[in-house]
Motif scaffolding. Structure first.
Motif, PDB file in Angstrom:
ATOM      1  N   GLU A   1       0.828  -1.205   0.000  1.00 50.30           N
ATOM      2  CA  GLU A   1       0.000   0.000   0.000  1.00 50.30           C
ATOM      3  C   GLU A   1       0.870   1.266   0.000  1.00 50.30           C
ATOM      4  O   GLU A   1       1.827   1.378   0.754  1.00 50.30           O
ATOM      5  CB  GLU A   1      -0.874  -0.039   1.251  1.00 50.30           C
TER       6      GLU A   1
ATOM      7  N   LYS B   1      -9.338   2.580  -2.231  1.00 52.18           N
ATOM      8  CA  LYS B   1      -9.652   1.974  -0.928  1.00 52.18           C
ATOM      9  C   LYS B   1     -11.045   2.400  -0.476  1.00 52.18           C
ATOM     10  O   LYS B   1     -11.416   3.579  -0.567  1.00 52.18           O
ATOM     11  CB  LYS B   1      -8.608   2.408   0.094  1.00 52.18           C
TER      12      LYS B   1
ATOM     13  N   ILE C   1      -7.787  -3.392  -0.069  1.00 50.73           N
ATOM     14  CA  ILE C   1      -6.602  -2.638   0.354  1.00 50.73           C
ATOM     15  C   ILE C   1      -6.593  -2.541   1.871  1.00 50.73           C
ATOM     16  O   ILE C   1      -7.397  -1.820   2.467  1.00 50.73           O
ATOM     17  CB  ILE C   1      -6.565  -1.246  -0.305  1.00 50.73           C
TER      18      ILE C   1
ATOM     19  N   GLY D   1       1.004   0.958  -5.201  1.00 53.35           N
ATOM     20  CA  GLY D   1       0.140   1.873  -4.465  1.00 53.35           C
ATOM     21  C   GLY D   1       0.590   3.316  -4.494  1.00 53.35           C
ATOM     22  O   GLY D   1       1.781   3.614  -4.370  1.00 53.35           O
TER      23      GLY D   1
ATOM     24  N   ALA E   1      -4.586   1.456  -5.532  1.00 55.16           N
ATOM     25  CA  ALA E   1      -3.667   0.471  -6.095  1.00 55.16           C
ATOM     26  C   ALA E   1      -3.808   0.551  -7.611  1.00 55.16           C
ATOM     27  O   ALA E   1      -4.909   0.372  -8.145  1.00 55.16           O
ATOM     28  CB  ALA E   1      -4.006  -0.924  -5.605  1.00 55.16           C
TER      29      ALA E   1
END
Length: 633
Positions: free
Chosen positions: A46, A113, A164, A86, A99
């Motif tokens: 992430e 997310k 995520i 990310g 992402a």
């Protein structure tokens, strides 16, 4: 569907907020390694382009713009491979944590997310907006149009989608919806902080999801001390249909740690041989691994030349000393002698040539000698036992050791104030003042050593002391980093015994035979921490019940009574003392050096637990604790 086999990989990366060159170098290394193994889908952690810990810089539009420019560079490295990376995306005045999927040098889309972490250490809603489920739209950036939202992708006929990090920890997680869309693979890029035994929970989360949703699941976490306080364990997991296929070694010293596996997708997939996973994790092993990596990254990323420590011979400073020694031992084991020396970024070519002549066993004490300087600063109230403890421990690990007394400095300050007040200072009347001046006088000399060495000064306060303010500001709290401020004293005491017995630090035998004491009062008083406060096991219970479980003072009191720890009057005095000291000493916690988050909670107001500096002191709440009303307990 026909049998499809894909080589899937996840890579843990040791990133640093806004260190663009280093972050991109690690990303490129991961992609290069994945290509060597013919990986078809590579999952990176992430926000790995920017780093997860950019804090309020995420609110600056330029940060997302720079991240996108770096994304376009990364895109060119992705020939013949699909890479998921990310980064934040600034869109319509809001920032989204995304992402991005790059396939064969083309950007396919951005998944945003949906659930933002807002508990404990997390402040994601301050920076990011949550993306609504099942929504997809287009956005333009630098003249190109891109997909963003809740997207299902496809690779060789295999449908895949994302959760995520926090997305996977919610009951109505995205995977619940994805399965109805024919998704067979879930990718989870994460920045999931280290905490004791958390890996057990994370393992369950991934493996059980792969079983429930009849899919393959790939998880990739950040690695190392990214931005100062938070350590990431770098966990990579690959699971399918309830079986764990791949899991890496956590908390390693590498910058890139990649795991891959070939996974079969079909109506009745042929499963790769599973790994047996046997929880629970040994928390002592976890803690020393996290401390070691946290210290190493803090040292090298701050461009510091080792550590300086006021080694009192007590439990806390002894733990800090051994943590540095273990940092060297583990770093060498992970990277080799020359790899450790190079990554530390503080040694000359001549030094490197010297260390290259040594075996790993010989190199450990030599490197500890270069990286750790200790000093014992005694007074008339210090004991021979603590001096011996400090001296022998330093010698056993190879640290530089100095010894001097501070009595003359203490007398000088005391005489000045006595002259101003026109009266002598006495232990009966000025107990706290006379204790604190000794602790404070130790700070200037040890700071001088840190400055001369261009090193980090290690503060030695623990979490139990922080809770009740049993610490001297500008004394034992002085430091650049407070590595054990997230650990309670009871854990530390058993941890030192474990390190002596299991890790072979025989120099700890002296401290392990001592009762913790500040040694600030005259020796005849036989001062100990627990006589000043309460039993550490009780203090830690109150702290956890109050701030982790969030019970009221009266509820805490009743829960302690139920355990029959002591007479009600004694329990009442413990609870009253804890809350009174807690409320009075928030200003101290606000001023502590940065500390590592190591347990499932801490008392650092800049990370886990905020509390008002000015407050009512729990007077009304404590008045309700009446032992006569609780005779039944």
């Amino acid at each position: 569907m026909n049998d499809t086999r894909l080589i899937l990989a996840g890579a843990a990366l040791n990133q640093t907020p806004m260190d663009w060159d280093a972050n991109l170098f690690n990303i490129k290394e991961a992609i290069t390694e994945a290509k060597l193994h013919k990986v078809e889908i590579l999952l990176l952690p992430e926000l790995c382009i920017t780093g997860y810990g950019c804090e309020d810089m995420f609110l600056s539009p330029w940060l997302s713009e720079v991240a996108f420019e770096k994304l376009l560079l990364i895109k060119e490295w992705c020939e013949g491979i699909t890479v998921c990376v990310g980064l934040p995306v600034f869109l319509n005045g809001l920032v989204y944590n995304t992402a991005c999927v790059i396939k064969n040098k083309e950007i396919v889309g951005f998944t945003a997310k949906q659930f933002l972490a807002s508990d404990g250490l997390h402040y994601e809603p301050r920076w990011f907006a949550a993306w609504p489920a099942n929504v997809e739209q287009q956005f333009e950036m630098l003249g190109q149009s891109y997909r963003i939202g809740d997207i299902v992708y496809e690779e060789q006929g295999v449908k895949y989608a994302f959760e995520i990090c926090e997305d996977a920890w919610r009951p109505n997680r995205p995977a619940e919806r994805h399965m109805g869309k024919g998704v067979q693979l879930i990718l989870n890029p994460s920045a999931s902080h280290f905490a004791l035994s958390k890996t057990d929970v994370r393992h369950k989360l991934v493996v059980e999801a792969s079983k429930k949703y009849e899919c393959a699941y790939v998880y990739a976490n950040l690695l190392g001390n990214e931005s100062g306080r938070v350590i990431y364990d770098g966990e990579v997991l690959i699971a399918q249909h309830g079986k764990l296929i791949k899991r890496n070694e956590l908390l390693c010293f590498k910058d890139v740690d990649l795991e891959f596996a070939e996974v079969c997708f079909s109506e009745t997939p042929q499963l790769t041989e599973a790994i047996e996973y046997l929880p629970p994790i040994d928390e002592n092993k976890e803690l020393i691994a996290a401390l070691s990596l946290g210290l190493f990254d803090y040292m090298r990323k701050s461009n510091s030349r080792g550590f300086v420590l006021s080694l009192s011979g007590g439990a806390d400073s002894s733990l800090c000393a051994v943590a540095v020694a273990e940092m060297v031992k583990r770093g060498i084991k992970s990277l080799g002698v020359l790899g450790f020396v190079a990554k530390a970024k503080m040694f000359s070519l001549k030094d490197a040539a010297f260390f290259d002549t040594l075996t790993e066993e010989q190199a450990v004490p030599e490197l500890v000698n270069r990286l750790l300087t200790c000093a014992y600063q005694g007074t008339v109230n210090s004991s021979d036992n603590t001096f011996t403890s400090a001296k022998e421990l330093a010698a056993s690990i190879g640290a530089v050791f100095y010894n001097w007394t501070i009595d003359e400095e203490v007398k000088g300050y005391t005489a000045t104030i006595e002259q101003v007040l026109d009266r002598p200072l006495t232990w009966d009347k000025d107990d706290v003042t006379l204790q604190n001046i000794q602790a404070r006088v130790r700070a200037p000399g040890i700071w001088m050593l840190a400055n001369i060495n261009q090193a980090l000064l290690l503060a030695t306060s623990n979490r139990s002391e922080a809770s009740v303010g049993y610490t001297t500001m500008d004394g034992d709290t002085a430091g650049s980093i407070s590595p054990i401020a997230g650990i309670d004293k009871a854990f530390i005491r058993q941890f030192l015994i474990w390190m002596q017995q299991e890790l072979g630090y025989t120099g700890l035998q002296y401290v392990n035979n001592l009762q913790p004491s500040a040694e600030l009062r005259p020796g005849k008083e036989e001062q100990t921490d627990e006589k000043d406060l309460m039993p550490y096991e009780v203090l830690n219970q109150i702290e956890r019940l109050a701030f982790y479980n969030r019970f009221s003072p009266q509820e805490v009191y009743q829960k302690l009574l139920e355990q029959n720890l002591a007479e009600p009057e004694m329990v009442q005095s413990w609870v009253t003392k804890f809350y009174t000291l807690w409320a009075r000493n928030q200003w101290k916690r606000e001023r502590f050096a940065p500390s590592f988050h190591l347990d499932d909670y801490n008392v650092d107001p800049r990370s886990w637990l905020r509390f008002p500096i000015l407050n009512g002191g729990f007077k009304e709440e404590l008045s309700k604790i009446n032992t006569s009303e609780n005779d039944g307990f």
